[in-house]
Design a protein around this motif. Structure first.
Motif, PDB file in Angstrom:
ATOM      1  N   ALA A  22      -0.305   1.905  -7.892  1.00  0.00           N
ATOM      2  CA  ALA A  22      -0.606   2.437  -9.217  1.00  0.00           C
ATOM      3  C   ALA A  22      -1.973   3.129  -9.230  1.00  0.00           C
ATOM      4  O   ALA A  22      -2.148   4.172  -9.874  1.00  0.00           O
ATOM      5  N   VAL A  23      -2.929   2.572  -8.490  1.00  0.00           N
ATOM      6  CA  VAL A  23      -4.247   3.198  -8.405  1.00  0.00           C
ATOM      7  C   VAL A  23      -4.144   4.558  -7.715  1.00  0.00           C
ATOM      8  O   VAL A  23      -4.799   5.530  -8.119  1.00  0.00           O
ATOM      9  N   ALA A  24      -3.303   4.637  -6.670  1.00  0.00           N
ATOM     10  CA  ALA A  24      -3.125   5.918  -5.974  1.00  0.00           C
ATOM     11  C   ALA A  24      -2.542   6.963  -6.909  1.00  0.00           C
ATOM     12  O   ALA A  24      -2.987   8.117  -6.936  1.00  0.00           O
ATOM     13  N   PHE A 285      -1.716  13.827  -3.747  1.00  0.00           N
ATOM     14  CA  PHE A 285      -0.351  13.414  -4.092  1.00  0.00           C
ATOM     15  C   PHE A 285       0.484  13.226  -2.825  1.00  0.00           C
ATOM     16  O   PHE A 285       1.260  12.268  -2.719  1.00  0.00           O
ATOM     17  N   LEU A 286       0.334  14.145  -1.867  1.00  0.00           N
ATOM     18  CA  LEU A 286       1.090  14.042  -0.619  1.00  0.00           C
ATOM     19  C   LEU A 286       0.758  12.744   0.101  1.00  0.00           C
ATOM     20  O   LEU A 286       1.650  12.050   0.611  1.00  0.00           O
ATOM     21  N   VAL A 287      -0.537  12.415   0.154  1.00  0.00           N
ATOM     22  CA  VAL A 287      -0.947  11.162   0.786  1.00  0.00           C
ATOM     23  C   VAL A 287      -0.405   9.977   0.001  1.00  0.00           C
ATOM     24  O   VAL A 287       0.051   8.976   0.579  1.00  0.00           O
ATOM     25  N   GLY A 288      -0.422  10.097  -1.327  1.00  0.00           N
ATOM     26  CA  GLY A 288       0.101   9.022  -2.163  1.00  0.00           C
ATOM     27  C   GLY A 288       1.574   8.749  -1.936  1.00  0.00           C
ATOM     28  O   GLY A 288       2.044   7.611  -2.098  1.00  0.00           O
ATOM     29  N   ALA A 508      -0.808   8.916   6.272  1.00  0.00           N
ATOM     30  CA  ALA A 508      -1.604   9.168   5.070  1.00  0.00           C
ATOM     31  C   ALA A 508      -3.042   9.513   5.429  1.00  0.00           C
ATOM     32  O   ALA A 508      -3.643  10.430   4.868  1.00  0.00           O
ATOM     33  N   LEU A 509      -3.596   8.783   6.398  1.00  0.00           N
ATOM     34  CA  LEU A 509      -4.962   9.067   6.843  1.00  0.00           C
ATOM     35  C   LEU A 509      -5.007  10.325   7.696  1.00  0.00           C
ATOM     36  O   LEU A 509      -5.974  11.085   7.667  1.00  0.00           O
ATOM     37  N   ILE A 746      -8.570  10.901   1.223  1.00  0.00           N
ATOM     38  CA  ILE A 746      -8.900   9.847   2.178  1.00  0.00           C
ATOM     39  C   ILE A 746      -8.999   8.498   1.466  1.00  0.00           C
ATOM     40  O   ILE A 746      -8.589   7.464   2.017  1.00  0.00           O
ATOM     41  N   ILE A 747      -9.507   8.504   0.236  1.00  0.00           N
ATOM     42  CA  ILE A 747      -9.558   7.259  -0.545  1.00  0.00           C
ATOM     43  C   ILE A 747      -8.150   6.729  -0.787  1.00  0.00           C
ATOM     44  O   ILE A 747      -7.883   5.531  -0.647  1.00  0.00           O
ATOM     45  N   VAL A 748      -7.242   7.647  -1.159  1.00  0.00           N
ATOM     46  CA  VAL A 748      -5.855   7.232  -1.369  1.00  0.00           C
ATOM     47  C   VAL A 748      -5.264   6.688  -0.069  1.00  0.00           C
ATOM     48  O   VAL A 748      -4.517   5.706  -0.069  1.00  0.00           O
TER      49      VAL A 748
END
Length: 864
Positions: A22-24, A285-288, A508-509, A746-748
């Motif tokens: 949810a945070v992402a 969004f892609l990383v999420g 994701a990273l 990167i945070i996500v």
């Protein structure tokens, strides 16, 4: 209804596990909504400003042909003098039917204002310094809040924001530097913007002083503000003025047209800013997507037995599928709602940040259009549901017999053959695209291959990630984990037990770090290429230019030419012209107008003739690209129609080689030749001066030159070392901005690692209990979780950095077509990012490791 109830219960039961997903979603939506609110607020701010300052009809000089030079690109006249109309135009306009009043005004942005300490009080945000005459029309936008308006040649009034920023008070002295000369005035008043001042510095003078000092002639105005009589529309007033004064004599704009023109100028910049920021939000969004996909994949795996029981008591595949998708819908809705609120807060934060940089934006103008929360909600929900679709289908395929199996059994120990083949094919196609881009002969075709190669290799690495996990993680483990003995081996096995999950977490990273590596390679290569070209081509010792596009004023040029220790000074300016080749083709070109000494200041590689030959009477040079395209050779005659001047027949005396990145494609003519065909009042001022020191006096000349130009803080004196550092700093600033925007992705990605580990700990509850029961200490358990996180992060970093360097090398080979030939891989940055990824892994594992260490052994053994 049963599906909805079950979904809601499951969602609430696992709300802790859903929190990071949810945070992402919240962060990604917040970035989108924050960008939209911020740019909409800026639009509102400028709309209010333009609307409040526009007269019913504004009359100005008919837009002439450009005179060229760097200043035109900044809204600054190339000759340093604002375009103007005769003063009697005011009287002519006042006599037109429907006119209540007409008032002349002077406005110039080609000025620099310094305080008593010789500090430039102009903005550093890119906004202009505006010098203007004080008149009734200014009362629409400004209110005198202290002192009084200027009443004579020794008085000036400044805006309140500038006064506050530079601690200016009534009675302080200002010096105004313009192309007509320097003059001084003391502050007589301070005026406050009624609307938000977006960051400009505004200085007012009385009308006569503004005409004399800014235009050099009291018989000129830059604008005439016309007010309509009651009942006369702006359009009717414009039509009357056009009929009476001549439709083609002046430029006439209604209040709406003036405001629209201002919005158009600002809007182009705001649109670029908006779409760039939205692009980075798209990356987040892609990383999420990987985070959400992993979350639901693991939840489905952990609830295999539960889903099997549901299937055993009659739940159909479609019902189970809908149940998982409804959980995703709830997750997307909650995350998106939080994201919309966070986006507004982000916009306010950006406004405060811009305020610190000099662009004042008031929260009173905060603009939240109804479309913003709708876009945020739709994006967040759609992305979340789409990300959960595959896990939902997997859940629907769980059979009733799964109720008899152990919960949490990994569903995919290694990637399937189809996935491996698909990943290899996509990666191979992408690599082929990058190779074609690197070997392209034309930038246009090469850029298309580069784009295709980047997209295909990215998708290929994502698909093939689980296949690579087995080999790469083992190699990394040998170097990183094995020294930790049995705990390290356990961490390695945990990372390898589900390659698909490890691959998705690392992907994701990988995305963020691939972009970081690519841009680092491109940025370093640009700096190295420019540095090499400067060393090879520039013979001048010093370069003097403005930092905001202003031309050099005559008094500064005179001071420089009189500086001790200089062998010569070369002025560099530009004029626009229509050039007709012998083949009959005509094109608009910008000609570089320089002194003959420029041939010594810049060592141009020549295709034919000598560079110095281009500076004789009636001759010019052309670039090899132009010569090849139009079949031009030395001795051919070109027809050159100078903007604002006359037409000349000039012979080609030299052809420069465009196989370089310095002055590529430039046509040269001598200053004396340009002066022959361009009227003095239209001749551009130099926007750059180059100088060569007397042999052996370089250090003394550099110090003397700085001292000579100390009174003109708007200009920078740079030697070759300084100039290289400026280039490096400019590219570095741009890269840091991009890295800052990529930090969101990167945070996500870090949240994804945290979530994967947290869910993995829950999945392995009984296993952890058994390990603790046979002697594994809390400290060893936490270390195992941390090491697993580190190796996953390093796996993602290795893939991302390798992929990004491949993109960067291909991009540099493409840029080599534009003269940027030096490939430089910034190994310190690459190694630093790789090492930093280990710390990212350690940080991500802190909470999951702490929670794992706190488990009660007996409860863990009994847990499902």
């Amino acid at each position: 209804m049963t599906v909805l109830t079950t979904s809601l219960r499951n969602f609430l039961a696992h709300k802790g596990r859903m929190a990071l997903s949810a945070v992402a979603v919240m962060l990604s939506v917040a970035f989108v909504c924050g960008t939209l609110v911020f740019t909409d607020t800026m639009n509102t701010t400028f709309d209010k400003l333009f609307s409040s300052t526009a007269a019913d009809v504004t009359l100005g000089p008919r837009e002439p042909e450009k005179t060229g030079g760097a200043g035109d690109n900044e809204g600054i006249p190339a000759n340093g003098r604002p375009r103007a109309v005769p003063a009697d135009t005011v009287e002519k306009a006042a006599r037109v039917e429907g006119v209540q009043s007409a008032q002349g005004a002077v406005v110039s942005v080609a000025v620099t204002v310094v305080n008593a300490a010789n500090e430039n009080i102009g903005p550093t945000s890119g906004a202009p310094t505006i010098a203007a005459s004080w008149n009734d029309n200014e009362l629409k936008a400004m209110e005198v809040t202290s002192g009084h308006p200027p009443r004579g040649p020794t008085e000036a009034m400044v805006d309140a924001d500038t006064a506050k920023k530079h601690k200016l008070r009534i009675g302080d002295e200002l010096r105004v530097i313009s192309v007509t000369g320097d003059f001084r005035a003391r502050i007589s008043g301070i005026a406050t913007f009624k609307a938000t001042n977006p960051g400009a510095t505004v200085v007012y003078f009385d009308t006569a002083t503004a005409q004399r000092e800014l235009l050099g002639d009291t018989g000129l105005f830059t604008h005439v503000y016309v007010t309509a009589e009651g009942g006369v529309s702006d359009d009717r007033l414009k039509a009357n003025l056009s009929a009476a004064l001549g439709a083609d004599t002046y430029r006439l704009q209604t209040a709406k047209e003036s405001a629209d023109a201002g919005r158009k100028d600002v809007g182009a910049f705001l649109d670029i800013m908006k779409y760039v920021m939205l692009g980075f939000a798209g990356i987040a969004f892609l990383v999420g997507i990987f985070l959400i996909f992993n979350t639901f994949s693991m939840l489905v795996a952990q609830r295999t037995r539960e889903i099997g029981l549901m299937r055993a008591i009659g739940a159909g595949r479609a019902q189970v599928n809908r149940s998982v998708l409804f959980e995703a819908l709830l997750l997307g809705a909650v995350g998106s709602l939080l994201g919309v609120g966070a986006g507004v807060g982000l916009a306010v934060g950006l406004m405060k940040l811009m305020g610190g940089m000099g662009m004042k934006l008031s929260t009173d103008d905060l603009t939240v259009l109804w479309t913003t929360p709708v876009i945020g909600l739709v994006l967040g929900v759609v992305v979340t549901v789409v990300s959960a679709y595959v896990p939902a289908r997997r859940a629907g395929k769980v059979s009733p017999m799964a109720a008899l199996r152990e919960a949490g059994t990994p569903g995919d120990r290694k990637a399937g053959a189809v996935r491996a083949v698909l990943g290899l094919v996509l990666t191979g196609l992408g690599a082929g695209g990058l190779l074609l881009a690197a070997g392209a002969d034309r930038a246009g075709a090469g850029s298309r291959w580069l784009a295709a190669g980047v997209v295909l290799t990215l998708i290929g690495f994502i698909v093939i990630g689980p296949l690579l996990a087995g080999g790469v993680v083992r190699v990394l483990s040998g170097a990183v984990l094995r020294p930790f003995g049995s705990v390290g081996r356990l961490a390695e096995r945990n990372a390898l037990r589900n390659p698909r999950r490890t691959g998705a977490t690392a992907a994701a990273l990988m995305i963020g770090l691939a972009l970081v590596a690519c841009l680092s390679v491109v940025g370093s290569s640009m700096v190295a290429s420019a540095t090499e070209e400067l060393d090879k081509s520039v013979g001048a010792d010093y370069i003097v230019q403005s930092q905001n596009g202003q031309p050099l004023v005559p008094q500064a040029e005179k001071a420089m030419r009189g500086s001790a220790g200089l062998d010569h000074v070369t002025a560099y300016r530009g004029v626009d012209a229509k050039v007709t080749a012998p083949d009959g083709s005509t094109a608009e070109e910008s000609l570089s107008v320089t002194d003959p000494t420029y041939a010594a200041d810049v060592r141009r590689k020549m295709r034919a003739g000598r560079h110095a030959d281009a500076y004789g009477p009636g001759v010019m040079s052309v670039g090899s690209l132009y010569a090849d395209k139009h079949g031009v050779e030395v001795g051919d005659e070109l027809t050159v129609a100078f903007a604002g001047g006359s037409t000349a027949k000039l012979k080609v005396a030299a052809v420069t080689d465009d196989d370089g990145n310095l002055d590529k494609g430039v046509m040269y003519i001598a200053t004396a030749t340009a002066e022959q065909y361009v009227p003095a009042e239209r001749m551009p001022r130099p926007f750059m001066l180059l100088a060569k020191a007397v042999e052996g006096q370089e250090a003394a000349a550099y110090a003397a030159l700085k001292e000579s130009l100390a009174a003109y803080p708007q200009y920078k004196v740079l030697n070759q070392t300084d100039y290289k550092q400026v280039l490096k700093d400019q590219i570095g600033t741009l890269l840091n901005l991009v890295y800052g925007l990529l930090a969101l992705a990167i945070i996500v990605a870090v949240l994804g690692v945290v979530n994967t580990l947290a869910l993995s700990v829950v999945e392995r509850t009984r296993e952890i209990g058994l390990m603790r029961a046979i002697g594994l200490s809390r400290r060893q358990l936490r270390r195992m979780i941390r090491l697993e996180s580190v190796v996953i992060a390093l796996f993602g970093a290795l893939l991302g950095l390798g992929l990004g360097m491949g993109w960067g090398v291909a991009a540099q080979k493409l840029l080599a077509l534009e003269g940027l030939r030096v490939l430089e891989v910034p190994w310190p940055t690459i190694i630093g990012v790789f090492a930093g990824s280990a710390f990212v892994g350690l940080f991500a594992a802190l909470v999951p490791a702490f929670r794992a260490g706190r488990m009660n052994v007996l409860d863990a053994i009994a847990g499902e």
